[in-house]
Design a protein around this motif. Structure first.
Motif, short mmCIF file in Angstrom:
data_model
loop_
_atom_site.label_atom_id
_atom_site.label_comp_id
_atom_site.label_asym_id
_atom_site.label_seq_id
_atom_site.Cartn_x
_atom_site.Cartn_y
_atom_site.Cartn_z
N HIS A 342 36.62 20.63 66.91
CA HIS A 342 36.62 21.41 68.15
C HIS A 342 37.28 20.65 69.29
O HIS A 342 37.93 21.25 70.15
N GLU A 343 37.11 19.34 69.31
CA GLU A 343 37.80 18.53 70.31
C GLU A 343 39.32 18.66 70.16
O GLU A 343 40.05 18.80 71.14
N GLU A 344 39.77 18.64 68.91
CA GLU A 344 41.20 18.78 68.65
C GLU A 344 41.71 20.14 69.11
O GLU A 344 42.75 20.25 69.76
N ALA A 345 40.96 21.18 68.76
CA ALA A 345 41.38 22.54 69.13
C ALA A 345 41.39 22.72 70.64
O ALA A 345 42.28 23.39 71.19
N ARG A 346 40.42 22.12 71.31
CA ARG A 346 40.38 22.22 72.77
C ARG A 346 41.58 21.53 73.41
O ARG A 346 42.26 22.10 74.27
N ASP A 347 41.84 20.29 72.97
CA ASP A 347 42.93 19.53 73.59
C ASP A 347 44.30 20.12 73.27
O ASP A 347 45.22 20.05 74.09
N LEU A 348 44.43 20.71 72.09
CA LEU A 348 45.72 21.28 71.70
C LEU A 348 45.85 22.75 72.09
O LEU A 348 46.90 23.35 71.86
N ARG A 349 44.78 23.31 72.64
CA ARG A 349 44.77 24.71 73.08
C ARG A 349 45.21 25.64 71.95
O ARG A 349 46.16 26.42 72.09
N THR A 350 44.51 25.55 70.85
CA THR A 350 44.87 26.38 69.69
C THR A 350 44.44 27.83 69.89
O THR A 350 44.95 28.71 69.19
N ALA A 351 43.49 28.07 70.79
CA ALA A 351 42.97 29.44 70.96
C ALA A 351 42.83 29.72 72.45
O ALA A 351 41.74 29.57 73.02
#
Length: 495
Positions: A342-351
């Motif tokens: 979730h940290e990765e998805a947040r930082d990369l703005r996947t959603a």
């Protein structure tokens, strides 16, 4: 207690993760290599050595946490390893994969951040391997009794190791081509590199445990054959019957169960495949299910290069702290947690449309729509209230080229025929029925782990394996000195 004021003078410090931009380009574990040992002794100093350590009760293994915290604070790694392995066969697994209910039960957690128990455990386990504190422990003599263990997840492996060390001849049967169960093909490499599993399997082979891979009992080997050939049989097949999502459009291609998707990614890491046939590369991915399996899919899709990834959770977004009225200490609270994925998805703005990190909370799937070729292209959802009832006017759609269902599991898969061939009694919820001694209705056949308990945590799986081993040892010899940390009826602490 090495430092009586450690919990007042030392703040909580966790094992640091590698930078997001770096770790999403590989499949290595997310943590900074070697960064745990320099901080862990001071973290162990934070243990209060309280008179009634609720961390013991929160952990079904009964880990001797204050004891090995004290030993680590003094840097007596051999003694710490001995105390840790006295209650846990595989601390390098739990130190990486367990959500740490022990930390929720830490007395310090009443009004401060808990002791980093999970990190201390992992540090001890890794140091033990580096220093050679975990040699094989073959039995001094053989009992002449034989046991078949069906399933090689944490329950099956724990049961097999305990029974082998007790002197019985044990063979573990696994339907996949490699040993490890969901630890092998369900857990992504970035959460636990498989070298940890391989190292432990080599130890078990040296102790005398035998492994039979690519053998589905009930299909490749009739279940009755095992009952005839072995003095006892342990069923540790796990809860692999996944839950479905019966909504319009479910028949479209591009919608897959998480446990079809994750093993393929793991096989790429094993070198079996160059590219997963279900790779998320360039696709809009939606994950239905807010648990750990969904987070595993999230981290995997990010590493595969998805165009976007969104995770749907039917529950409302939890708060940052414990609700003392609903989930008082020392129970395991439902709070907002930020996993590495979730940290990765947040930082990369996947959603971009998500509520937090990659998650949409209080979201229920209504239907899927597809293109003319029958492939999924969008998912329609609606917000729900605390009773999971739709909230009018909140419907919307998400682009979806790949949908992954991570809705949990109901019990053992019956397709292989094992359950029916043995004539096992089942519980209404789909798990194998057993008595207070882990015995099924079939003489000499025992059931343990998720197959009988239902979907649970790795610490409960290992505890079940240790406990069923004691029950089988007693059945074979009349008595047992093996530890039995839990009964079939024990459950996590709750209000």
């Amino acid at each position: 207690m090495a430092d009586p004021k450690g919990f007042m003078t030392t703040p909580r410090q966790e094992w640091p993760r590698r930078p997001v931009e770096e770790r999403v380009r590989d499949w290595d574990e997310v943590y900074v290599p070697g960064a745990l040992l320099p901080i862990i002794s001071k973290q162990a100093d934070r243990c209060m050595d309280c008179g009634i350590p609720f961390c013991h009760d929160a952990c079904p293994l009964g880990n001797l946490i204050p004891e090995w915290n004290d030993l680590v604070s003094r840097e007596d790694w051999r003694a710490a390893s001995d105390r840790l392995h006295a209650t846990n066969n595989f601390p390098e697994f739990t130190g990486r994969l367990c959500p740490a209910p022990c930390e929720a039960g830490c007395v310090l957690a009443i009004n401060q951040p808990a002791v980093t128990i999970k990190n201390v455990e992992c540090a001890i386990a890794d140091r033990a391997w580096e220093e050679g504190f975990t040699p094989p422990r073959p039995p001094d003599r053989l009992s002449g009794k034989t046991v078949a263990v069906i399933g090689s997840g944490p329950t099956g492996l724990a049961a097999a190791q305990q029974l082998t060390r007790a002197g019985h001849t044990v063979a573990v049967y696994e339907k996949d081509d490699r040993i490890g169960g969901l630890m092998r093909y369900g857990i992504p490499e970035f959460k636990m590199e498989k070298r940890h599993l391989e190292r432990r399997l080599e130890q078990m082979r040296a102790e005398g445990t035998r492994f039979r891979t690519s053998t589905a009992v009930g299909r490749d080997v009739p279940a009755d054959d095992l009952r005839t050939r072995y003095d006892a049989v342990v069923l540790a097949t796990g809860a692999t019957a996944w839950r479905e999502l019966p909504v319009p459009g479910r028949e479209l291609t591009g919608i897959h169960q998480a446990m079809v998707y994750l093993p393929l990614a793991n096989r790429v890491c094993e070198g079996d495949l160059e590219v997963s046939p279900l790779s998320a590369a360039g696709k809009h991915v939606v994950i239905v299910g807010g648990g750990d399996t969904g987070a595993d899919c999230l981290g995997t899709a990010v590493r595969e290069g998805a165009a976007s990834v969104t995770q749907l959770d039917i529950y409302a977004q939890p708060g940052a702290g414990r609700d003392e009225d609903i989930e008082p200490w020392p129970t395991y609270p439902k709070v907002y947690r930020l996993s590495a994925a979730h940290e990765e998805a947040r930082d990369l703005r996947t959603a971009p449309a998500a509520d937090a990190d990659a998650r949409l909370f209080a979201a229920s799937t209504l239907r899927f729509d597809g293109d003319d070729s029958g492939h999924v292209r969008s998912l329609h959802l609606i917000e729900v209230d605390e009773r999971r009832q739709p909230v009018a006017g909140t419907g919307r759609s998400l682009p979806a080229d790949l949908v992954l269902l991570a809705l949990g599991f109901s019990g053992p898969d019956r397709e292989d025929g094992l359950v029916d061939q043995l004539g096992l009694m089942m519980e209404p919820r789909g798990t194998i029925a057993r008595d207070g001694g882990f015995a099924t209705n079939v003489a000499g056949v025992f059931a343990a782990g998720d197959a009988a308990r239902g979907q649970s945590l790795i610490v409960w799986a290992i505890a079940e394996g240790r406990a069923v081993a004691a029950a089988v040892d007693r059945y074979l010899t009349g008595s047992s000195r093996l530890p039995a940390p839990i009964s079939p009826y024990d459950r996590p602490m709750a209000v």
